[in-house]
Structure formats: C-alpha cells, structure tokens
Design a protein around this motif. Structure first.
Motif, PDB file in Angstrom:
ATOM      1  N   VAL A  16       0.851  -1.256   0.056  1.00  0.00           N
ATOM      2  CA  VAL A  16      -0.126  -0.103  -0.111  1.00  0.00           C
ATOM      3  C   VAL A  16       0.756   1.259   0.087  1.00  0.00           C
ATOM      4  CG1 VAL A  16      -1.927   1.265   1.411  1.00  0.00           C
ATOM      5  CG2 VAL A  16      -1.739  -1.180   1.119  1.00  0.00           C
ATOM      6  N   ASP A  17       0.511   2.142  -0.906  1.00  0.00           N
ATOM      7  CA  ASP A  17       1.302   3.519  -0.996  1.00  0.00           C
ATOM      8  C   ASP A  17       1.163   4.460   0.315  1.00  0.00           C
ATOM      9  OD1 ASP A  17       2.420   2.395  -3.161  1.00  0.00           O
ATOM     10  OD2 ASP A  17       1.325   3.851  -4.505  1.00  0.00           O
ATOM     11  N   VAL A  18       1.940   4.853   0.757  1.00  0.00           N
ATOM     12  CA  VAL A  18       1.627   5.826   1.972  1.00  0.00           C
ATOM     13  C   VAL A  18       2.320   7.206   1.686  1.00  0.00           C
ATOM     14  CG1 VAL A  18       1.816   6.093   4.390  1.00  0.00           C
ATOM     15  CG2 VAL A  18       1.644   3.959   3.390  1.00  0.00           C
ATOM     16  N   GLU A  19       1.406   8.402   1.760  1.00  0.00           N
ATOM     17  CA  GLU A  19       1.963   9.626   1.299  1.00  0.00           C
ATOM     18  C   GLU A  19       2.968  10.020   2.180  1.00  0.00           C
ATOM     19  OE1 GLU A  19      -0.619  13.475   1.506  1.00  0.00           O
ATOM     20  OE2 GLU A  19      -2.166  11.948   0.775  1.00  0.00           O
ATOM     21  N   SER A  20       3.184   9.803   3.318  1.00  0.00           N
ATOM     22  CA  SER A  20       4.391  10.470   4.164  1.00  0.00           C
ATOM     23  C   SER A  20       4.647   9.629   5.290  1.00  0.00           C
ATOM     24  CB  SER A  20       4.197  11.913   4.379  1.00  0.00           C
ATOM     25  OG  SER A  20       3.004  12.177   5.300  1.00  0.00           O
ATOM     26  N   ALA A  21       5.706   9.609   5.888  1.00  0.00           N
ATOM     27  CA  ALA A  21       6.069   8.912   7.007  1.00  0.00           C
ATOM     28  C   ALA A  21       5.094   9.015   8.121  1.00  0.00           C
ATOM     29  CB  ALA A  21       7.712   9.292   7.554  1.00  0.00           C
ATOM     30  N   ASP A  22       4.524  10.391   8.355  1.00  0.00           N
ATOM     31  CA  ASP A  22       3.727  10.584   9.550  1.00  0.00           C
ATOM     32  C   ASP A  22       2.282   9.945   9.314  1.00  0.00           C
ATOM     33  OD1 ASP A  22       3.842  12.899   7.739  1.00  0.00           O
ATOM     34  OD2 ASP A  22       1.955  13.545   8.787  1.00  0.00           O
ATOM     35  N   LYS A  23       2.070   9.298   8.291  1.00  0.00           N
ATOM     36  CA  LYS A  23       0.742   8.779   7.683  1.00  0.00           C
ATOM     37  C   LYS A  23       1.003   7.539   7.858  1.00  0.00           C
ATOM     38  CE  LYS A  23      -1.764  12.353   6.671  1.00  0.00           C
ATOM     39  NZ  LYS A  23      -1.481  12.865   5.283  1.00  0.00           N
ATOM     40  N   LEU A  24       2.275   6.845   8.510  1.00  0.00           N
ATOM     41  CA  LEU A  24       2.363   5.321   8.352  1.00  0.00           C
ATOM     42  C   LEU A  24       1.593   4.544   9.483  1.00  0.00           C
ATOM     43  CD1 LEU A  24       4.113   3.062   6.963  1.00  0.00           C
ATOM     44  CD2 LEU A  24       5.505   3.336   8.952  1.00  0.00           C
ATOM     45  N   LEU A  25       1.536   5.059  10.501  1.00  0.00           N
ATOM     46  CA  LEU A  25       0.721   4.291  11.897  1.00  0.00           C
ATOM     47  C   LEU A  25      -0.720   4.284  11.396  1.00  0.00           C
ATOM     48  CD1 LEU A  25       2.632   5.011  15.163  1.00  0.00           C
ATOM     49  CD2 LEU A  25       2.893   3.223  13.680  1.00  0.00           C
ATOM     50  N   GLU A  26      -1.082   5.333  10.934  1.00  0.00           N
ATOM     51  CA  GLU A  26      -2.447   5.335  10.556  1.00  0.00           C
ATOM     52  C   GLU A  26      -3.058   4.436   9.497  1.00  0.00           C
ATOM     53  OE1 GLU A  26      -4.880   8.935   8.060  1.00  0.00           O
ATOM     54  OE2 GLU A  26      -3.497   9.623   9.837  1.00  0.00           O
ATOM     55  N   VAL A  27      -2.280   4.261   8.671  1.00  0.00           N
ATOM     56  CA  VAL A  27      -2.231   3.323   7.663  1.00  0.00           C
ATOM     57  C   VAL A  27      -2.204   1.756   8.188  1.00  0.00           C
ATOM     58  CG1 VAL A  27      -1.241   2.019   5.243  1.00  0.00           C
ATOM     59  CG2 VAL A  27      -1.592   4.570   5.571  1.00  0.00           C
ATOM     60  N   GLN A  28      -1.258   1.521   8.923  1.00  0.00           N
ATOM     61  CA  GLN A  28      -0.944   0.254   9.735  1.00  0.00           C
ATOM     62  C   GLN A  28      -2.467  -0.006  10.432  1.00  0.00           C
ATOM     63  OE1 GLN A  28       3.271   0.647  11.062  1.00  0.00           O
ATOM     64  NE2 GLN A  28       2.861  -1.582  10.962  1.00  0.00           N
ATOM     65  N   ARG A  29      -2.922   1.034  11.400  1.00  0.00           N
ATOM     66  CA  ARG A  29      -4.462   0.879  11.957  1.00  0.00           C
ATOM     67  C   ARG A  29      -5.366   0.574  11.187  1.00  0.00           C
ATOM     68  NH1 ARG A  29      -1.922   4.960  15.633  1.00  0.00           N
ATOM     69  NH2 ARG A  29      -2.210   3.993  17.681  1.00  0.00           N
TER      70      ARG A  29
ATOM     71  N   MET B   1      -3.014   3.804  -4.128  1.00  0.00           N
ATOM     72  CA  MET B   1      -2.540   2.904  -4.837  1.00  0.00           C
ATOM     73  C   MET B   1      -2.039   1.553  -4.209  1.00  0.00           C
ATOM     74  SD  MET B   1      -2.417   2.050  -8.334  1.00  0.00           S
ATOM     75  CE  MET B   1      -1.383   2.999  -9.252  1.00  0.00           C
ATOM     76  N   LEU B   2      -2.540   0.583  -4.516  1.00  0.00           N
ATOM     77  CA  LEU B   2      -1.997  -0.917  -3.737  1.00  0.00           C
ATOM     78  C   LEU B   2      -1.607  -1.489  -5.071  1.00  0.00           C
ATOM     79  CD1 LEU B   2      -4.824   0.084  -2.287  1.00  0.00           C
ATOM     80  CD2 LEU B   2      -4.601  -2.180  -1.488  1.00  0.00           C
ATOM     81  N   HIS B   3      -0.439  -2.473  -4.647  1.00  0.00           N
ATOM     82  CA  HIS B   3       0.001  -3.381  -5.549  1.00  0.00           C
ATOM     83  C   HIS B   3       0.085  -4.902  -4.900  1.00  0.00           C
ATOM     84  CE1 HIS B   3       1.986   0.284  -6.959  1.00  0.00           C
ATOM     85  NE2 HIS B   3       1.909   0.501  -5.472  1.00  0.00           N
ATOM     86  N   ILE B   4      -0.558  -5.875  -5.704  1.00  0.00           N
ATOM     87  CA  ILE B   4      -0.636  -7.090  -5.332  1.00  0.00           C
ATOM     88  C   ILE B   4       0.410  -8.217  -6.001  1.00  0.00           C
ATOM     89  CG2 ILE B   4      -2.839  -7.649  -6.879  1.00  0.00           C
ATOM     90  CD1 ILE B   4      -3.508  -9.820  -4.527  1.00  0.00           C
TER      91      ILE B   4
END
Lengths: 189, 189, 189, 189, 189
Positions: A16-29, B1-4
């Motif tokens: 999954v693409d993540v915009e910036s490092a500070d959004k990472l935990l949010e995406v993991q959640r 965007m995702l990548h599988i």
C-alpha cells in the motif's frame, strides 16, 4: 512516498502506498483492523513499554481483542488466540526484572523454530507481545482512548528498547505457561 | 494505490497495480481465474466460515472446482487436486468442535514441512482450506451466485477468526484421511 | 500496469514494467531469450500439456534448445543442460498414465532438496518440465511456428492442470534416468 | 522502465530505477563500483567465457581487483578475498574439459551450504567465478579496455552457457585448493 | 529514483523513495534514528575501518549508543544490547592482525545459525560490528561531529574491505567473550 507491504487476511501479498512517514501508523491501523499484518512475528514477540499495555491498539499488529462467552479476554492474531499473563517482578541475586504483561499461546508443530520458547518439560509456547519496562509511547495507544495509566514521561522519538528477558526468568514463567497450555487444549472453540 | 504480488500459472513473479482497496478482491478473482496465486498456503490451510463453503469462490485462491468423469468434485490449486471431506462435530469432555468441511490431499515428498499434517501411522496430508464455525462473509461468495445456505449474520469488517483445531481432533480425522490417501494412489489421472 | 521480477543471465534481480496483462507473455519471451528467468523451478518441474511439446517456446522459461555436435537436442536453463526423455504410458491395475515427454538432468549437491527426485538406488534427478495429458495451449508455442501436432481443442483460459505423477511411476522411470545419469558424467562439454 | 535490486556496501536493500534494458549493465557497473551487489552468488560461482577473463569488469558483480603489497592479485567481493587459479584442461576417457580460470576462497562456517564445494578431505571452498569455454562477450569487458585476447566470435544475444564441471574434475582441483587454503590462514591482512 | 526497504521499529516492511543516490545515507540516518533497519545483519557483523569507531554514526544501522546507570556504553540494535570490546593486535608466525574494536553479545537460541560465532566451550556470541584496519570514511561519521582520530587518508569511493578475521584469532577472543557472557546474565535491565 512510502510503501508498506502487508499479508492480507486472505494471505495475499499486497503493498500500500503511503503519502508520508507521519501517515504510516494511521495506515497500519486502517488495514490492521482488517487483519492485515506487515513483517514477521519477531523471536520472543513484539516488545512494548509496560505502560502501553492497558490501552494498546492491537490493530497496529493486525490483531484484535476478543472476549469469550466466559468473559476471558484473548488477542487474536493471524488465526491464533493469545492469552494475557501477568509476570511478577524478579529481584534475585542473579537478576532484576520489572513486572510485565505477556500475551502468549502454546506452540504448534507448524510454528517456525525461532518463535518457539521452551517452558517446563516438553512444553513450548509462542509470545505475541510482551509489555515490560520502558516509557509509555502515546502513538501506540487506541486513538481517542484515555490511557488507564498515566504516562511517566513524554514519548521519545525512538522506542526505548524493552529489555531482554535473561534466560533464568524462563524457570519462573514455566509453571504458569504449562498450566495455560492444558487449559488451551480444553477450550471449546 | 495498492500493488498485489502474484505467482502466475507459469510460475512467474508478477505484481499488479490496484486502484483502491475496495477493488482488491475483484483483482484477485480476475487473476485467480487464470490460476495466479498470491502468498503462501498457510499451515493448516486457509480458514473460512462454515457457511461460506457451498458457494465459495475458489478463484480468490487461484484454485477452481473440477468434476471428474466419475462425478467427484475436486479442487485444483497450483497443480494439486484436493478432495472434499466432511468432518463431524466433536463433543467430548476434552473439547467441543462444530462440524467442518475440509479440502485436503496426501502429502508429497516435495511439500515443505510446515504444511504437512500427521494422520494415522506414516500418512501425512496437506490442507488447502477448512470451513468451520465463524460467520458467513458474502465477499467470499461466487459473484452473482445464490448462496445455498442463508448467512446467519451480516459480514463483519474483519474475518471472524476460524477456530484452531485442537490436537486431539487429529485422531478423529486420521482414518478418513488415510483411506483417502489410498484412493489417491489409484486415481487414473 | 504490471511488473514482472526476473533473475537476469548475470544473476541480478531486475523488475520490468509491463503495460497490460496481455503483453505479459511477450515480455517473458523477450527477456527469456536473454536467459532471464522469473520465479523458481517448481517441485517436479513445470507441467505442460503433451501436445505443446513439439513447438514449445522455451524462451518462456528463460531456457533454449541446443543441438550438440553429436546431434543431440538439449535444453539449457540457468547453466544446466536437460535431456529429453519419452515416458511410455502406464496402464496397470494401480494406475493409468498417458505418455509423456520429460526434460531432466542428474541432481547436483547444490540443488535444493525440494527439486530432487529419487530414482533407482542413490541416483537423484531434477526435472525442468514434463509434458503430459491436458489440452494444447497455443500461447505456449513458438511465435509463428507451425505446431507439428494439431491441437485437439481450443486453449482454455486457465491451463488444464497437468496430472501429478503418482509415486509408483517412479519405479518405471528409474532405469531410464539412471542410465542417463551415467552418460551425463561422460559428456565432453 | 526497469528496476534493479541491490544490497549496498552497507548491507541495505536498495532498488534503482533504470530507464531501459540497454542501460542495465551501465547501472550495474556504476553501483557495482561502490560494492553494491544484485542477487545471490550462484552455486559453483558465476560462469563466464574463458576469453572474458583477461579484461573482465568485476564491477558488474560488485567486486574489484586488488593487488597485495606482495604483488598478488585478489578479487574482493562482499568482504571476501578470492584467489585466481588456473585449471589445466582435462582430457581423459571419462571427460574432456577445456582450460579454465577460477576465482575461489576457503569456505567459512557462515557460508550457506549450497555455495560450499568439497575438495580433498575436510577442506571446502567457495567459487566466485569460473571462466571456461564459451564465446567472449564484449559487454562483460572493462569499458574502454583493450582485451588482451582477441574475441574468437561476435557476442551472441544470449550468453553461451558455460559448461558444468563434471564431478570427477574435483579431484584434479583439490590439491591446488587445499594448498591455497593453508596460505590463506597465514595471510597478514 | 531509488527505493530503500526498511524493517520499522514495529517490525513492518516499509519502502521509502529516495530522490538520488547521494541522498541515500541521509535517508538511512533519518529512519535509522527511529530504529528502522535495512537488510540483514551479515555473518561476522558489519565491517568498518578502525578509525571510524570513535565517531561512528550508529543510526546508519538503525542502532544507537546508550549509557547504563553504571556508566557503561552499550549499543542497542533491534532489541539487543551489544558490548564494546577492544581486541589487541595479533602478531604471530601464523598471522598478523591489527587492533580492532568489536561490538558483540551472547547468542540466543532464536539467533539464526549464520550469525552465531563459537567462542570457548559451549559459548556462542553474535557480532554487530567490527572496526579494524582499512581507511577512515567520513561518510560514516556522526554529522557535524569532530572525529577524535584524524583520518589517515581521504575516503575512497568504495569501502576498503575490512579484513576477515582468520580462524585462529577466535582462541584469543574467547576468554574475553565468555567472561562478558556471564556478566550479561547478571545485568539488571
């Protein structure tokens, strides 16, 4: 731009693409709530500060709390149920260890060697996470949740490395773990 | 965007871009119909709710149903044929287990250790998927297909973790599996 | 957009972007002609329909046909030479197997366990590909090449899974394989 | 667009974008000069044509030539020093092998099983590269360097697969390798 | 464009885009300060020039220096504490080795085989990094930090490969390591 690799709840490998490092935990959640995990369970389990245990956000690991009909709280992670155990502090001539909370389960034949831990006799178990020592980090808490234990200090940039459990501690843990193992066999899933 | 990430039917490693998370299962179905798979077969096989079995979309796993000239339904996955087995519920003093449907095959020398399961004597088998307990999730069903069993509840956001089969259950399964093993040797492919 | 991972002829790990799924085999052919491979040799070798053997495009696997000064046709794949063997059909009380063509070589100490197959005595061999049963798929043929055997049916969307060779077949194969092994030692490369 | 995966000189996993396939070797040279490598050392070492040895560009493998104060030429690759050995041609009743040049070192306990080769007695060694047979390919040469041996033929599109060394050759190599092993222990790094 | 793969402090697999090769170390420092690592600990540990030890930037490895209440300096890396050891130069008939500084710890059951090094008797240890020989490279130094030892030469483009420790040196190291092992057991984390 960052990219985080997950194993989905269906076992697929998805990045999954993540915009910036500070959004990472949010995406993991966000994806962790669907049961997606990133990376492997480390030997000895994930290590977190003791004060993070009460309101820990299990979605960060792709896990979640679950209450059985009997009222027991289990943590589910990749198809396995882990039990909560409280480990008392150790204060002997050989070592000093603060109190801890540990989430573990009996090992299965299919578990890889490096996550199996020896207990009494033939019994082996697998630890999902151990909470001991260190300083609370608010970023690990449930979003919007009020921590039941006040943080002792501000969260540092890097996780305070939780201490390694010296080998002699295993003896103290073993009876507890072995007892749990028996209970697990009888659980009416 | 995702990548599988997939392994194609030719064994190539190919990643496919996916616009958004809600398109993911659609892409898995599309390429799964070509026999592409993502991720590894988990130990003990994929776990799904019991009520998903009748109209399960095997393309999600890169597998497909196949009817032999003798009328037996097999599931093909990465060059292996899996047989359908019905496991009766277990209700003993040691454990309670609801009924299940399991797709498995005899183990081959080349199967990795962590997917082999022991049955009676020397016999080992490999499980592709087990359907037991949990709550039906419509997203696993064949698109446009009418489920032959009505869902008991709405699908939750995260898969209800299917229960782990406690070790004693192996004894109950073994005779069945062993018998199947013999049949497999004689199959005139 | 798709992305295919190769190991180049120099052993480097290189990913190539592919515009769309229908261009994938074309890209595999293009780089396969340079000796690039994608994915691992599967246990028991790649499986293809019998009728694809005469005009099979070995570039799809990063391999190529090679004729020795003595006029023998070998297939080269990642630095190994594989010999062509014709396996006669098996029709016994225990099993029925259609005729097959197999490309194999003697095993080397450095071959991973899961690709080694046992033959007579101590001898082990490695299979690159086996052509048996199934229905011809034109997409596997040399581009522009006239198949020497006419396809029996139209190519289906998914490869007809080639049947697994039941274990008892090994006995029938062994003498042949062992004999080849000796020849290989003497080959004046 | 292509993407090549490297392990940097600091052990980090870094992917570099490459505009087109014909720029690939250039990028491998550029980062190889920093000690970056792509892919794993193959069993038996990299195989190149004999006539590529004199002006081989070791940067392609993330390696480099190094002259010791004593004047010996070594090749360094990922922290290991490899010695140059000339292997005489073999012409016996059992096999024929052209002359070769081999770069190898004594094995260490930490070397993975599949790169260790047996020599005399307990001694094991690891081969970085072997130059034998085949046809010279100019693309492997040092840029701007005049090859000390003229190419015998034009470079084909695909590398002529260098022949596998049949097992009996090991005996011929062993004394040489064992002798080198002893020297290595005494090297005053 | 480059892309570097990390394991985060939470064990997640995350790739970070990097604009150009000259920004790479900066990105490694930035995320390394959060405890993120890229790649695996190599057998025998990371190798650096001796003169880089005093002001080495441990963030490059996702590690950091830590001073215990007793005043001892430890290096933490992925949940493990490593102790600093000074190795005296070796100058015997069999080999010559310059002085070195080594960061190591006692091995744990869960450590993979290829990072365990044998010491006296049953004791095994794991090396994070060894500083010996070679030429100082300023790019490894703490940013803005004044090196306590002046560089002997300018930094070359490629790291001077630090020499391999010949096997006989193990004997000299063993008593030291074994002694440390005992201390480690008693550490009141």
């Amino acid at each position: 731009m960052l990219h985080i690799e997950f194993i989905t709840d269906l076992g697929a490998r998805v990045t999954v693409d993540v915009e910036s490092a500070d959004k990472l935990l949010e995406v993991q959640r966000q994806y962790g709530r669907l049961g997606w995990t990133s990376g492997e369970l480390p030997s000895g389990g994930y290590q977190f500060p003791f004060d993070n245990e009460p309101d820990f956000d299990w979605a960060l690991l792709g896990a979640r709390k679950y209450t059985t009909p009997e009222g027991e709280e289990l943590v589910y992670h990749k198809g396995h149920a882990y039990r909560r155990r409280e480990l008392e502090p150790v204060d002997s001539r050989k070592m000093k260890l603060p109190a801890a909370v540990k989430y573990s389960r009996g090992a299965k034949n299919s578990d890889p060697e490096h996550v199996r831990e020896k207990a009494d006799g033939e019994f082996e178990y697998v630890t999902l996470a151990i909470f001991r020592g260190g300083r609370r980090q608010d970023r690990y808490a449930l979003p919007g949740g009020a921590p039941s234990g006040a943080p002792r200090t501000a969260a540092p940039a890097q996780a305070q490395p939780a201490p390694q459990r010296p080998r002699p501690a295993a003896a103290a843990v073993a009876p507890r773990a072995a007892a749990v193992g028996v209970v697990e066999e009888e659980t009416p899933f």
